[in-house]
Design an enzyme around this catalytic site. Sequence first.
Site, PDB file in Angstrom:
ATOM      1  N   TYR A 277     -34.942 -70.196   6.341  1.00  0.00           N
ATOM      2  CA  TYR A 277     -36.171 -70.144   5.463  1.00  0.00           C
ATOM      3  C   TYR A 277     -36.104 -68.892   4.725  1.00  0.00           C
ATOM      4  O   TYR A 277     -35.725 -67.841   4.592  1.00  0.00           O
ATOM      5  CB  TYR A 277     -37.409 -69.417   6.641  1.00  0.00           C
ATOM      6  CG  TYR A 277     -38.588 -69.586   5.931  1.00  0.00           C
ATOM      7  CD1 TYR A 277     -39.387 -70.499   5.200  1.00  0.00           C
ATOM      8  CD2 TYR A 277     -39.076 -68.066   5.673  1.00  0.00           C
ATOM      9  CE1 TYR A 277     -40.447 -70.034   4.634  1.00  0.00           C
ATOM     10  CE2 TYR A 277     -40.222 -67.653   5.144  1.00  0.00           C
ATOM     11  CZ  TYR A 277     -40.762 -68.977   4.492  1.00  0.00           C
ATOM     12  OH  TYR A 277     -42.317 -68.489   3.777  1.00  0.00           O
TER      13      TYR A 277
ATOM     14  N   HIS B  58     -46.730 -66.282  -7.526  1.00  0.00           N
ATOM     15  CA  HIS B  58     -47.555 -65.410  -6.646  1.00  0.00           C
ATOM     16  C   HIS B  58     -48.158 -64.190  -7.479  1.00  0.00           C
ATOM     17  O   HIS B  58     -48.967 -63.534  -6.783  1.00  0.00           O
ATOM     18  CB  HIS B  58     -46.601 -64.818  -5.675  1.00  0.00           C
ATOM     19  CG  HIS B  58     -46.428 -66.027  -4.372  1.00  0.00           C
ATOM     20  ND1 HIS B  58     -45.809 -67.023  -4.828  1.00  0.00           N
ATOM     21  CD2 HIS B  58     -46.125 -65.897  -2.873  1.00  0.00           C
ATOM     22  CE1 HIS B  58     -45.643 -68.011  -3.581  1.00  0.00           C
ATOM     23  NE2 HIS B  58     -45.938 -67.082  -2.415  1.00  0.00           N
TER      24      HIS B  58
ATOM     25  N   ASN C 230     -42.637 -59.550   0.188  1.00  0.00           N
ATOM     26  CA  ASN C 230     -43.246 -59.889   1.672  1.00  0.00           C
ATOM     27  C   ASN C 230     -43.593 -58.423   2.419  1.00  0.00           C
ATOM     28  O   ASN C 230     -42.500 -58.124   2.976  1.00  0.00           O
ATOM     29  CB  ASN C 230     -42.359 -60.697   2.212  1.00  0.00           C
ATOM     30  CG  ASN C 230     -43.077 -61.554   3.407  1.00  0.00           C
ATOM     31  OD1 ASN C 230     -44.079 -61.405   3.863  1.00  0.00           O
ATOM     32  ND2 ASN C 230     -42.306 -62.700   4.001  1.00  0.00           N
TER      33      ASN C 230
ATOM     34  N   TYR D 119     -80.166 -31.232  15.189  1.00  0.00           N
ATOM     35  CA  TYR D 119     -78.914 -31.868  15.768  1.00  0.00           C
ATOM     36  C   TYR D 119     -77.913 -31.853  14.685  1.00  0.00           C
ATOM     37  O   TYR D 119     -76.580 -31.662  14.763  1.00  0.00           O
ATOM     38  CB  TYR D 119     -79.037 -33.313  15.954  1.00  0.00           C
ATOM     39  CG  TYR D 119     -79.646 -33.757  17.336  1.00  0.00           C
ATOM     40  CD1 TYR D 119     -80.074 -32.755  18.215  1.00  0.00           C
ATOM     41  CD2 TYR D 119     -79.740 -35.225  17.604  1.00  0.00           C
ATOM     42  CE1 TYR D 119     -80.905 -33.009  19.205  1.00  0.00           C
ATOM     43  CE2 TYR D 119     -80.546 -35.433  18.814  1.00  0.00           C
ATOM     44  CZ  TYR D 119     -81.214 -34.150  19.479  1.00  0.00           C
ATOM     45  OH  TYR D 119     -81.740 -34.830  20.642  1.00  0.00           O
TER      46      TYR D 119
ATOM     47  N   ARG E 104     -76.368 -28.215  15.344  1.00  0.00           N
ATOM     48  CA  ARG E 104     -76.017 -27.785  16.446  1.00  0.00           C
ATOM     49  C   ARG E 104     -74.802 -28.976  17.213  1.00  0.00           C
ATOM     50  O   ARG E 104     -73.920 -28.403  17.619  1.00  0.00           O
ATOM     51  CB  ARG E 104     -77.223 -28.187  17.471  1.00  0.00           C
ATOM     52  CG  ARG E 104     -76.932 -27.726  18.817  1.00  0.00           C
ATOM     53  CD  ARG E 104     -78.055 -27.740  19.920  1.00  0.00           C
ATOM     54  NE  ARG E 104     -79.434 -28.335  19.321  1.00  0.00           N
ATOM     55  CZ  ARG E 104     -80.132 -28.966  20.007  1.00  0.00           C
ATOM     56  NH1 ARG E 104     -79.793 -29.321  21.502  1.00  0.00           N
ATOM     57  NH2 ARG E 104     -81.385 -29.475  19.543  1.00  0.00           N
TER      58      ARG E 104
ATOM     59  N   PHE F 189     -44.967 -59.066   8.764  1.00  0.00           N
ATOM     60  CA  PHE F 189     -45.980 -59.033   7.634  1.00  0.00           C
ATOM     61  C   PHE F 189     -47.447 -58.926   7.660  1.00  0.00           C
ATOM     62  O   PHE F 189     -48.045 -58.836   7.040  1.00  0.00           O
ATOM     63  CB  PHE F 189     -45.412 -60.194   6.553  1.00  0.00           C
ATOM     64  CG  PHE F 189     -45.626 -61.298   7.419  1.00  0.00           C
ATOM     65  CD1 PHE F 189     -46.751 -62.082   7.752  1.00  0.00           C
ATOM     66  CD2 PHE F 189     -44.374 -62.160   7.688  1.00  0.00           C
ATOM     67  CE1 PHE F 189     -47.070 -63.393   8.276  1.00  0.00           C
ATOM     68  CE2 PHE F 189     -44.699 -63.514   8.470  1.00  0.00           C
ATOM     69  CZ  PHE F 189     -45.883 -64.088   8.791  1.00  0.00           C
TER      70      PHE F 189
ATOM     71  N   GLU G  82     -50.662 -70.415   7.050  1.00  0.00           N
ATOM     72  CA  GLU G  82     -50.859 -68.882   7.014  1.00  0.00           C
ATOM     73  C   GLU G  82     -52.432 -69.182   7.688  1.00  0.00           C
ATOM     74  O   GLU G  82     -53.107 -68.790   6.981  1.00  0.00           O
ATOM     75  CB  GLU G  82     -50.563 -68.311   5.970  1.00  0.00           C
ATOM     76  CG  GLU G  82     -49.050 -68.197   5.643  1.00  0.00           C
ATOM     77  CD  GLU G  82     -48.872 -67.833   4.076  1.00  0.00           C
ATOM     78  OE1 GLU G  82     -50.009 -67.392   3.300  1.00  0.00           O
ATOM     79  OE2 GLU G  82     -47.799 -67.770   3.961  1.00  0.00           O
TER      80      GLU G  82
END
Length: 659
Positions: A164, A194, A307, A395, A398, A444, A529
Amino acid sequence: MPRFTVHVRDEWLTVPCKDASYTVQWLGVEALRRYAKNKPDNGGFSSVKEVRFSVRRCQGQGLLDADDTIEDVLEDNDFIEIVIEGDTMPQDFIPSQPGASYLTSSYREPDEYIFLDGNHLTSKDLVNLGKGLYKIKLTPEADNRVAQSRELLENIVKENKVVYGITTGFGKFARTVIPNSKLKELQENLVRSHSAGVGKPLSPERSRMLLALRINVLAKGYSGISPATLHQMVEAFNASCLSYVPEKGTVGASGDLAPLSHLALGLMGEGKMWSPKSGWADAKYVLEAHGLSPISLKPKEGLALINGTQMITSLGAEAVERAQAIARQADIIAALTLEVLKGTTKAFDSDIHELRPHPGQKEVAFRFRSLLDSDHHPSEIAESHRFCDRVQDAYTLRCCPQVHGVVNDTIAFVKNIINTEINSATDNPMVFAERGETISGGNFHGEYPAKALDYLAIGVHELASISERRIERLCNPSLSELPAFLVSEGGLNSGFMIAHCTAASLVSENKVLCHPSSVDSLSTSAATEDHVSMGGWAARKALKVVEHVEKVLSIELLAACQAMEFLRPLRTTTPLEKVYDLIRVVVKPWVKDRFMAPDIEAVHRLLLDQKASVWQVAHPYIEKYSLEHIPESRPVSPTAFVLESPASPRKRVRHECDH
């Protein structure tokens, strides 16, 4: 022979110059001549010599005088822009510096190096690399691991194995086998397709961090990149040749594909790049101007470059470092506010915090004691109200140890995850040279940094939330016993009225930004994905939340220092007086209304300054208090009544019988 890279409308041209005594006007005309001769309509010019134009540097947009000689105002390989009269700015021209940048034309390459091996880089180191404080070298061990990993991968290609991302397509195309003759094209196509991000480009500092972190991850030796390609990346980093990387487009699994593709695209000599010399320009010209060659991708190298979780993690490193810096300073700012509001230090008694011993809570209480201990650092303000009739504080004063404390613990938790991620191999498939195999996995996936950065945003926001309430107390005369909005002649002057509104608006924005992005997931890549982290947005909004926190605390610090003016001639403790003096170096007291935004910005810059911040001024006193083991002072006050011990049961019975 000197040469110059010139931008004319939509094109970049290289213009050689035989004689540096020629004028800038000559250079402009020559660039226009070269531009026009390649156009069928002569570029729309009837005569190049009749074109009216101006010449600017690409970096900084400085206007050059046409009569100056080239040798007097330009250096070899400088980048310039020809602005033709009547033209609008070309849409594809990017201003040289989108946003503030440390890496300006005055930038000089550093002399010091950080050695990367994929195992020891820290978030602090990464931020400093982004700021241009160091260059990079790889360790010999990293070089060896990278070479061994690449050797295995080359063998896979020679043996025509189906693996792959090496000899197959990607995602949905994982079962499509690619012939050896097209493996280079496969990797180039991957990067180009991409590179689909949108939005503003990352600043040069953040692009530099992204590149440094990708180099560090590749140096682990599990990605299969070649030593030659990795060293080209190091050379580009050291020359600050930085790709144009849009900030939007990653879903955080399979890694930060879009931004890392843009990073790789520039290194291939495509798209745009930035350098201190050129500003933004075509990548091939930027690389050429620095004596660098574009990367030529080998099998698997495109995938190795894109990646991983480096976009999420590099932005996360900046976010967590800035969060840590502002959290420390928030304690000092709150201590100053407590002092001018005439609060008590009894709530910071160590015995209270030992009963709930969270590390962050104990640390914040200690810092308050070290800054406000009036026995160690006498405070005239504290003495002026020691015997007042106030029983306890609000508050927001404190409970600072409890509220600020959990922020500190949150930052520590997130920093641990970010530093682990910085030194993690997040590629796919992983190349295990020692085992002689590649294995597909899921490192990834950005869920770890995404969840951590959502948590960071939620945690650090509380510093702004509680700070805004303290600003309200400072500005409200019914709560502070100070003039309304901290200004004389109220009505004629509005003082800090709208500064408080600004703080409130930033806190309100943060409430929306704190919604976690990592609870969302959208299936992508034809359902291959099918679960993603949305970590890119988690990182970007964490940075935005931190920035808002910094600005809210800047306003509180300004307000607390202004409140000091109404308590003079009384003085506070020595460390807090030093903080006051630091602020007065950059912002004068508010006598009457004036333009306030520059004051807020000046204090914000001070909080970010590593060498002259509020923390740098106060920290030596905190450290000294710790090292000297000074006994804790417990001054008498209405909140510390000492009662006789209750009678024992035996005594109580005897007392009742007597009656």
